[in-house]
Design an enzyme around this catalytic site. Structure first.
Site, PDB file in Angstrom:
ATOM      1  N   SER A  83      -9.214  -2.169   6.827  1.00  0.00           N
ATOM      2  CA  SER A  83      -9.305  -1.758   6.132  1.00  0.00           C
ATOM      3  C   SER A  83      -7.876  -2.707   4.955  1.00  0.00           C
ATOM      4  CB  SER A  83      -8.160   0.178   5.331  1.00  0.00           C
ATOM      5  OG  SER A  83      -8.945   0.599   5.885  1.00  0.00           O
TER       6      SER A  83
ATOM      7  N   SER B 202      -9.843   0.671   3.197  1.00  0.00           N
ATOM      8  CA  SER B 202      -8.495   1.376   2.168  1.00  0.00           C
ATOM      9  C   SER B 202      -7.548   1.154   1.271  1.00  0.00           C
ATOM     10  CB  SER B 202      -7.943   2.190   2.976  1.00  0.00           C
ATOM     11  OG  SER B 202      -7.355   2.436   3.844  1.00  0.00           O
TER      12      SER B 202
ATOM     13  N   LYS C 259       0.706  -1.144  -0.710  1.00  0.00           N
ATOM     14  CA  LYS C 259      -0.433  -0.473   0.569  1.00  0.00           C
ATOM     15  C   LYS C 259       0.730   0.847  -0.448  1.00  0.00           C
ATOM     16  CE  LYS C 259      -3.782   1.610   2.743  1.00  0.00           C
ATOM     17  NZ  LYS C 259      -5.043   1.356   3.902  1.00  0.00           N
TER      18      LYS C 259
END
Lengths: 59, 467
Positions: free
Chosen positions: B176, B152, B76
């Site tokens: 997330s 996310s 990420k």
């Protein structure tokens, strides 16, 4: 959005030095109202005076 | 193309393939498919090939290789990558200087022999469940590209589900890791709060921020989790007295866990598919009892309040000077959070202790608790509302309905993918363990996968890969 909440946002943002552009104002008011809906649920919980916060500073 | 991470590492170690060949194959898959999925925001083929060649040279010299030797992975884009600016899904950080070294977990995986390919799309500053990023565009669900990957850590989940790489890292503050794992049909683990170091990652809410991995099997997930274990003085929230015993060697050896289903809040508003997925996993684990975790609605609300206040305070300086550069979906909530009264924040933190004690009481009787990871299967990209029971609710705010109360108190959770009969989309189930009992959750995930009750399925788009 109540007048009180709108007024609170005006005063609180000024106190912390956060300018809110006119085009950003309505979404901020909406988000703050949503946050306060959650705040009411949290504040309705009965806690004892000896219930400590989860965050503890460890020196 | 969907070889497991452990299989790749074994074949690299035995000389059946090379780290460079596996790296090149992963790069080719990314070139072929990422235009459609939109997972990667940064790709570093030169670094990846250099790392892979170094591993191959190690093998040629007869030196021992790490447990993830030659396994491609990505992270990420809130993880620091040396010489790359950490953007955390934003535009406002794009002009910051590049990171001077890799994040702690990136270093751990590279030390284990894994090969870093690049950085992945996310909701701006991790404040969302959808990965519809205003700057980088939406990440698309590999099973239906008109649908959300979740967030996310949406790029992290879709890259694994879409067959681009076998392993990724993400973060989980309110759900997330678990939300995108559910919508993308893969395995993910949000460890205990304080378990894995957050050193070298861009923060969001220091009270709730967790980092963790995604994979296509429970064994791969355990292997990457094991590689991430390690102590780091740079993360003040990491628990340095923790037991660092590896999970992988004990994955098969667990007694049947005492498992219960979480009812109440965790059933109200769940779709038919979410409830069926939980029932399916419960049956496979022999769970008969449904229990209540009192105060879960307030726990979710408290998580909202702490998130808004801590996230908002973190961004106050940048919001003062550059609010226009924020994603509109993020900006309003961060600004609102800066103005939350302190009495609310303190009440939320005090309630956190009480709710934690209630959860621990349930773990006196049970080893594991089950709950849906998401209330629904993947909604459409751009969809603003969804049906929840008899109500129409906002998609963005409600995908984390069942994950927020659990991360609020930092419990470890493995998310497992369920495919219900006749369904074309997966949905995940949270396997929740007592603090520090990641092994119990991972053992259950492995047991379920071995029994055929849960598992990854190759999306049709990935099956058309050129390599």
């Amino acid at each position: 959005m109540s007048d009180d909440t709108a007024q609170y946002i005006t005063l609180a943002s000024a106190l912390i030095g956060l300018p809110i552009a006119p085009e950003h104002r309505a979404p901020v008011e909406q988000a703050f109202a949503g946050l306060m809906d959650h705040a009411k649920i949290v504040l309705a919980e009965t806690l004892g005076e000896r219930d400590e916060a989860a965050e503890v500073f460890t020196p | 193309m969907t070889a497991s991470a452990l299989d790749i590492a074994a074949r690299v170690a035995s000389g059946q393939t090379t780290a460079l060949a596996e790296t090149n194959a992963a790069l080719a898959r990314i070139m072929a498919h990422d235009d459609q999925l939109n997972c990667f925001t940064h790709l570093d083929a030169a670094r990846a090939r250099a790392e892979a060649s170094a591993i191959d040279a190690q093998r040629d010299r007869g030196e021992p290789l790490g447990p993830l030797a030659g396994v491609p992975f990505a992270v990420k884009n809130l993880f620091d990558i040396e010489n790359v600016t950490t953007i955390a899904g934003s535009k406002v950080l794009a002009t910051d200087p590049p990171a001077t070294r890799d994040a702690f977990l990136v270093r751990r995986l590279c030390e284990a022999g894994a090969v870093l390919l690049g950085a992945l799309n996310m909701d701006e500053f991790a404040y969302g469940f959808v990965t519809e990023n205003a700057h980088a565009g939406p990440t698309r669900n590999p099973y239906d590209i008109t649908r959300l990957a979740g967030g996310s850590s949406g790029g992290s989940a879709a890259a694994v589900a879409g067959g681009l790489v076998p392993l990724t890292l993400g973060s989980d503050t309110n759900g997330s890791i678990r939300v995108p794992a559910s919508l993308c049909g893969i395995f993910g683990i949000k460890p205990t709060y304080g378990r894995l170091s957050r050193g070298g990652s861009f923060p969001f809410v220091h009270s709730f921020d967790h980092l963790g991995p995604f994979a296509r099997s429970a064994a791969d997930l355990a292997a990457v989790y094991d590689a991430c274990l390690g102590l780091d003085l740079e993360d003040p929230a990491q628990h340095h007295g923790q037991d660092l015993t590896q999970v992988s060697p004990q994955l098969d050896s667990a007694p049947a866990p005492r498992t219960a289903i979480l009812g109440g809040w965790f059933a109200e508003g769940a779709s038919e598919q979410a409830l069926a997925a939980v029932a399916h996993v419960a049956a496979a684990l022999g769970a008969l009892e449904t229990v209540e975790l009192e105060g879960s609605q307030a726990a979710r609300s408290a998580a909202f309040c702490i998130t808004g206040a801590q996230g908002g305070a973190l961004h106050l300086n940048r919001l003062r000077t550059d609010a226009a550069s924020y994603d509109p979906a993020t900006r309003a909530r961060l600004m609102a959070g800066t103005m939350l009264p302190a009495s609310v924040l303190q009440q939320a933190q005090r309630f956190r202790s009480l709710y934690h004690a209630r959860a621990l009481a349930l773990f006196e009787r049970f080893d594991l608790l089950l709950a849906p990871a998401t209330p629904v299967q993947a909604p459409l990209i751009g969809q603003s509302t969804m049906e929840m029971g008899s109500k129409i609710v906002n998609v963005r705010a409600n995908l984390g309905l069942f994950t927020q109360p659990i991360s609020f108190i930092g419990l470890p959770v493995a998310t497992v993918p369920v495919w219900l009969p006749g369904e074309s989309l997966p949905i995940g189930v949270q396997i929740i363990a007592r603090p520090w009992a990641e092994a119990t959750a991972l053992q259950a995930a492995h047991r379920l996968e071995q029994a055929g009750a849960v598992g990854y399925r190759l999306p049709a788009s990935a099956a058309k890969a050129p390599v």
